[in-house]
Motif scaffolding. Structure first.
Motif, PDB file in Angstrom:
ATOM      1  N   TYR A 342       2.238   3.228  -3.631  1.00 36.13           N
ATOM      2  CA  TYR A 342       3.111   2.352  -2.855  1.00 36.13           C
ATOM      3  C   TYR A 342       2.604   2.282  -1.412  1.00 36.13           C
ATOM      4  CZ  TYR A 342       6.190   3.230  -6.843  1.00 36.13           C
ATOM      5  OH  TYR A 342       6.710   3.342  -8.103  1.00 36.13           O
ATOM      6  N   SER A 345       4.797   0.137   1.225  1.00 40.07           N
ATOM      7  CA  SER A 345       6.111   0.739   1.485  1.00 40.07           C
ATOM      8  C   SER A 345       5.972   2.003   2.332  1.00 40.07           C
ATOM      9  CB  SER A 345       6.806   1.077   0.168  1.00 40.07           C
ATOM     10  OG  SER A 345       6.979  -0.068  -0.622  1.00 40.07           O
ATOM     11  N   SER A 348       5.133   1.352   5.992  1.00 37.95           N
ATOM     12  CA  SER A 348       6.306   0.913   6.752  1.00 37.95           C
ATOM     13  C   SER A 348       7.227   2.089   7.063  1.00 37.95           C
ATOM     14  CB  SER A 348       7.060  -0.158   5.966  1.00 37.95           C
ATOM     15  OG  SER A 348       8.255  -0.527   6.620  1.00 37.95           O
ATOM     16  N   LEU A 349       7.456   2.947   6.071  1.00 37.98           N
ATOM     17  CA  LEU A 349       8.347   4.091   6.263  1.00 37.98           C
ATOM     18  C   LEU A 349       7.749   5.091   7.252  1.00 37.98           C
ATOM     19  CD1 LEU A 349       9.407   4.579   2.539  1.00 37.98           C
ATOM     20  CD2 LEU A 349      10.851   3.720   4.389  1.00 37.98           C
ATOM     21  N   LEU A 355      13.134  -0.119   5.086  1.00 41.24           N
ATOM     22  CA  LEU A 355      12.635  -1.088   4.105  1.00 41.24           C
ATOM     23  C   LEU A 355      13.836  -1.668   3.371  1.00 41.24           C
ATOM     24  CD1 LEU A 355      10.003  -2.205   2.788  1.00 41.24           C
ATOM     25  CD2 LEU A 355      10.271  -0.419   1.062  1.00 41.24           C
ATOM     26  N   LEU A 360      12.413  -8.452  -4.691  1.00 37.27           N
ATOM     27  CA  LEU A 360      11.021  -8.007  -4.729  1.00 37.27           C
ATOM     28  C   LEU A 360      10.103  -9.049  -5.348  1.00 37.27           C
ATOM     29  CD1 LEU A 360      11.866  -4.379  -5.723  1.00 37.27           C
ATOM     30  CD2 LEU A 360      10.507  -4.976  -3.725  1.00 37.27           C
ATOM     31  N   LEU A 366       4.705  -6.929   0.392  1.00 41.00           N
ATOM     32  CA  LEU A 366       4.607  -5.601  -0.221  1.00 41.00           C
ATOM     33  C   LEU A 366       3.437  -5.489  -1.200  1.00 41.00           C
ATOM     34  CD1 LEU A 366       8.320  -4.570  -0.878  1.00 41.00           C
ATOM     35  CD2 LEU A 366       6.795  -3.857   0.965  1.00 41.00           C
ATOM     36  N   ASP A 369       2.989  -3.150  -4.369  1.00 40.49           N
ATOM     37  CA  ASP A 369       4.193  -2.314  -4.474  1.00 40.49           C
ATOM     38  C   ASP A 369       5.280  -3.025  -5.272  1.00 40.49           C
ATOM     39  OD1 ASP A 369       2.593  -1.183  -2.553  1.00 40.49           O
ATOM     40  OD2 ASP A 369       4.252  -0.505  -1.313  1.00 40.49           O
ATOM     41  N   TYR A 373       7.701  -1.762  -8.506  1.00 39.71           N
ATOM     42  CA  TYR A 373       9.161  -1.694  -8.459  1.00 39.71           C
ATOM     43  C   TYR A 373       9.766  -2.493  -9.620  1.00 39.71           C
ATOM     44  CZ  TYR A 373       9.288   0.245  -3.670  1.00 39.71           C
ATOM     45  OH  TYR A 373       9.168   1.044  -2.567  1.00 39.71           O
ATOM     46  N   SER A 383      15.397   1.387   1.684  1.00 36.99           N
ATOM     47  CA  SER A 383      14.903   2.753   1.878  1.00 36.99           C
ATOM     48  C   SER A 383      14.921   3.079   3.369  1.00 36.99           C
ATOM     49  CB  SER A 383      13.472   2.907   1.345  1.00 36.99           C
ATOM     50  OG  SER A 383      13.422   2.637  -0.036  1.00 36.99           O
ATOM     51  N   TYR A 397      17.054   6.306  -0.577  1.00 40.05           N
ATOM     52  CA  TYR A 397      16.910   4.946  -1.086  1.00 40.05           C
ATOM     53  C   TYR A 397      18.064   4.570  -2.010  1.00 40.05           C
ATOM     54  CZ  TYR A 397      15.501   7.086  -5.499  1.00 40.05           C
ATOM     55  OH  TYR A 397      15.497   7.816  -6.657  1.00 40.05           O
ATOM     56  N   THR A 399      18.658   1.249  -5.020  1.00 40.54           N
ATOM     57  CA  THR A 399      18.022   0.114  -5.675  1.00 40.54           C
ATOM     58  C   THR A 399      19.035  -0.669  -6.493  1.00 40.54           C
ATOM     59  OG1 THR A 399      17.411   1.395  -7.647  1.00 40.54           O
ATOM     60  CG2 THR A 399      15.833   1.366  -5.824  1.00 40.54           C
TER      61      THR A 399
END
Length: 633
Positions: A342, A345, A348-349, A355, A360, A366, A369, A373, A383, A397, A399
């Protein structure tokens, strides 16, 4: 006969050549009725096309008799042009049909200018063969009512809350505004004429039916309550309903004003969840419990498909999800995934960015990634990173299996949950460290007391000089205390060997240049070795100050150590050597100090200690396994 056929508005010979001669009593009754009402009462002789109006035409509409024409042409001519055709068509349909009743709403010109909204109603008299002879009616001024209706209509249509007028007996919707269509997510055509019951979820049917039964009895209600509705798209929402029903004559009217309070409810739920999480976190005693509780509260509050916490190990390039929550109660095993699966992701984190992806399938930023997902049944994700000193250590996170637009309030909520979870994890870690420190302190105190007891016992055994024994004991305890100071500078029960040696020899350092020379690699040793080494160095330095190199101004002491590699366990070689002191002679007897030198450290680390009384100066050699020196940390 048709309205508008002749030059005067009504064709002649509609029903005979002359009006009835026997009208005196009827006319008298007509005049009495006309005087008794403020409405405009009219009597239309259809045979001769003459209309008689009562006084209200002048008093209410400003038309004096001198300005009023005798027939229907004058009347029709003062009807608003946009309404005239419909009125004529309605009258012709009446004359040609079989009904005797007529009613029409139109705009009528007033004598002073301007139009009045009127409701005109009439009754048609026919002869024996059904030919129209006469029509009597009344014109009601409804201008004020029309204006009020227009105002109501404007409020009804423009209101920022949903409004529905309905039949309380059948609960069929009669009229709805645009806001209600928006709230329920349905067009007007799917609401009006249909039962309102369809918008209540099945699980709430009991309360709904009880309310409908009360409405059906004609009971006057004025109530306010909160209830759930299921939108056309299947989504549940919360609403605040103000319900009013009242009886007007034989009719029962009902209206409900509906305000969408779903976000308000969600805000309350998020606030309560944070309070609950804070209370429950204080009771938890393990990281696993904190993670499991956090995931459950996050998932339930946001009503997501799944929620969890992943522990990130950046050096290993892994993220481990040990505990997660699922809306269907499914239990997932612990899962460890490579971070490089990933990349977008994680990048970014690691920057500390939240996120939040609504769909998606359309998240082109992304890269690969998103496909991973989606392959796991995830279409929307949020996230929040947990950072420690700028390093990513965890991810909280949630989802969703279908696309979902995350609101800013929801994003802020996940942030708040993450902060509280991190506080809980930090507290547990701090508590665990405190427990470890307490155990170390207890262990260290027991060892120290045992060592002090042994030092005191040996120092005072068979003494002849009490003062000398007191000074020797005090010096040894000071050396022991300094070794403890070195151990307490770190978080663990360990110390650098160089620091232990420097501290132990500081009592005997008279600041003469080159008095002590220490050399060797950096080695961390355990508490047991550190205390024994400090006491050993103290005894060697004390003997050197009394009898050896430190008793002369030019005397020097060298302490050198090294690590020698071996197959099973590396070995530490440490050497104490004195130079520049008086000629050395082996002692005739060995006291506690000598025994402490030879046995203390050897017993603590499992090695060998030897003393060589060379003429140039004492040499003490220590050889012990590295693991022995580093034990207990």
């Amino acid at each position: 006969m048709a309205v508008g056929d002749g030059p005067d508005g009504v064709g002649a010979n509609a029903g005979g050549d002359k009006p009835s001669r026997d009208r005196s009593s009827i006319d008298e009754r007509y005049r009495l009725v006309a005087k008794a009402t403020s409405d405009v009462v009219w009597d239309w002789d259809l045979v001769h096309d003459t209309i008689v109006w009562n006084e209200a035409l002048a008093t209410s509409y400003g038309w004096p008799p001198a300005h009023v024409g005798p027939g229907s042409a004058w009347w029709l001519g003062n009807i608003h042009p946009d309404d005239r055709g419909a009125v004529s068509a309605g009258l012709n349909a009446l004359f040609e049909g079989h009904s005797d009743l007529w009613s029409h709403q139109y705009r009528f010109l007033k004598g002073g200018g301007g139009y009045a909204d009127v409701l005109d109603r009439g009754y048609l008299v026919r002869d024996a063969s059904g030919v129209p002879l006469r029509m009597v009616g009344a014109m009601l001024d409804i201008t004020v009512r029309t204006q009020l209706e227009a105002q109501f209509r404007a409020v009804f249509e423009g209101a920022n809350i949903g409004i529905v007028q309905f039949d309380p007996r059948s609960v069929l919707a009669l009229r709805v505004n645009a806001k209600l269509c928006e709230i329920w997510g349905a067009p007007e055509s799917e609401i009006v004429g249909c039962s309102l019951a369809q918008w209540t979820p099945a699980e709430d049917a009991g309360e709904r039916d009880a309310l409908h039964r009360r409405l059906a009895t004609g009971e006057t209600l004025q109530d306010s309550f909160e209830k759930r509705y299921r939108r056309r798209d299947g989504r549940l929402i919360w609403a605040r309903v103000n319900l009013v029903s009242q009886t007007l004559g034989d009719e029962v009217h009902a209206m409900a004003m509906i305000e969408d309070i779903t976000e308000e409810k969600r805000a309350d739920a998020r606030r309560d969840a944070l309070l609950s999480l804070g209370d429950r976190l204080r009771e938890l005693r393990s990281n696993a419990e904190v993670v499991a509780m956090t995931a459950e509260i996050l998932g339930r509050t946001l009503a997501t498909t799944r929620a969890g916490y992943g522990m990130v190990d950046l050096p290993a390039g892994l993220v481990t999800v040990a505990h997660s929550w699922s809306s269907d109660g499914q239990v997932f095993p612990s899962q460890t995934l490579p971070l490089d699966e990933y990349p977008a992701s994680i990048a970014s984190l690691r920057r500390g960015e939240v996120l939040a992806v609504a769909d998606l399938a359309s998240a082109s930023d992304l890269d690969t990634d998103a496909a991973l997902y989606i392959a796991q049944g995830v279409r929307a994700v949020i996230s929040v990173p947990l950072l420690r000193r700028g390093r990513l250590v965890g991810v909280l996170y949630a989802t969703e299996a279908s696309p979902r637009a995350w609101t800013q309030n929801e994003i802020d909520f996940v942030r708040d949950v993450a902060e509280r979870a991190w506080s809980g994890l930090t507290r547990i870690e701090a508590d665990e460290q405190q427990r470890i420190l307490n155990r170390e302190l207890s262990h260290r105190m027991k060892n120290t007391l045992a060592m002090v007891q042994a030092i005191a016992s040996q120092s005072l055994r068979n003494v002849t000089d009490i003062e000398a024994a007191k000074h020797a004991l005090a010096a040894r305890l000071i050396a022991l205390g300094k070794a403890h100071d070195i151990l307490l500078t770190g978080q663990r029960e360990s110390a650098e060997m160089a620091a232990v040696l420097t501290s132990a020899l500081s009592l005997h350092d008279d600041q003469q240049p080159g008095r002590f020379h220490l050399s060797g690699p950096d080695i961390v040793i355990g508490s047991k070795a550190a205390l024994s080494l400090a006491l050993m160095m103290h005894e060697l330095a004390t003997n050197a100050a009394k009898y050896g190199a430190l008793s002369r101004p030019d005397g020097r002491v060298t302490v050198a150590w090294s690590v020698v590699a071996a197959d099973e366990d590396d070995t530490i070689h440490l050497t104490w050597s004195e130079r520049g002191g008086p000629l050395v002679h082996p002692p005739t007897r060995k006291g506690f100090g000598s025994r402490l030198i030879e046995r203390g450290l050897a017993g603590a680390v499992g090695g060998e200690v030897s003393l060589a009384y060379e003429p140039e100066g004492l040499v003490c050699r220590v050889m012990a396994p590295l693991s022995g020196f580093q034990g207990n940390f």
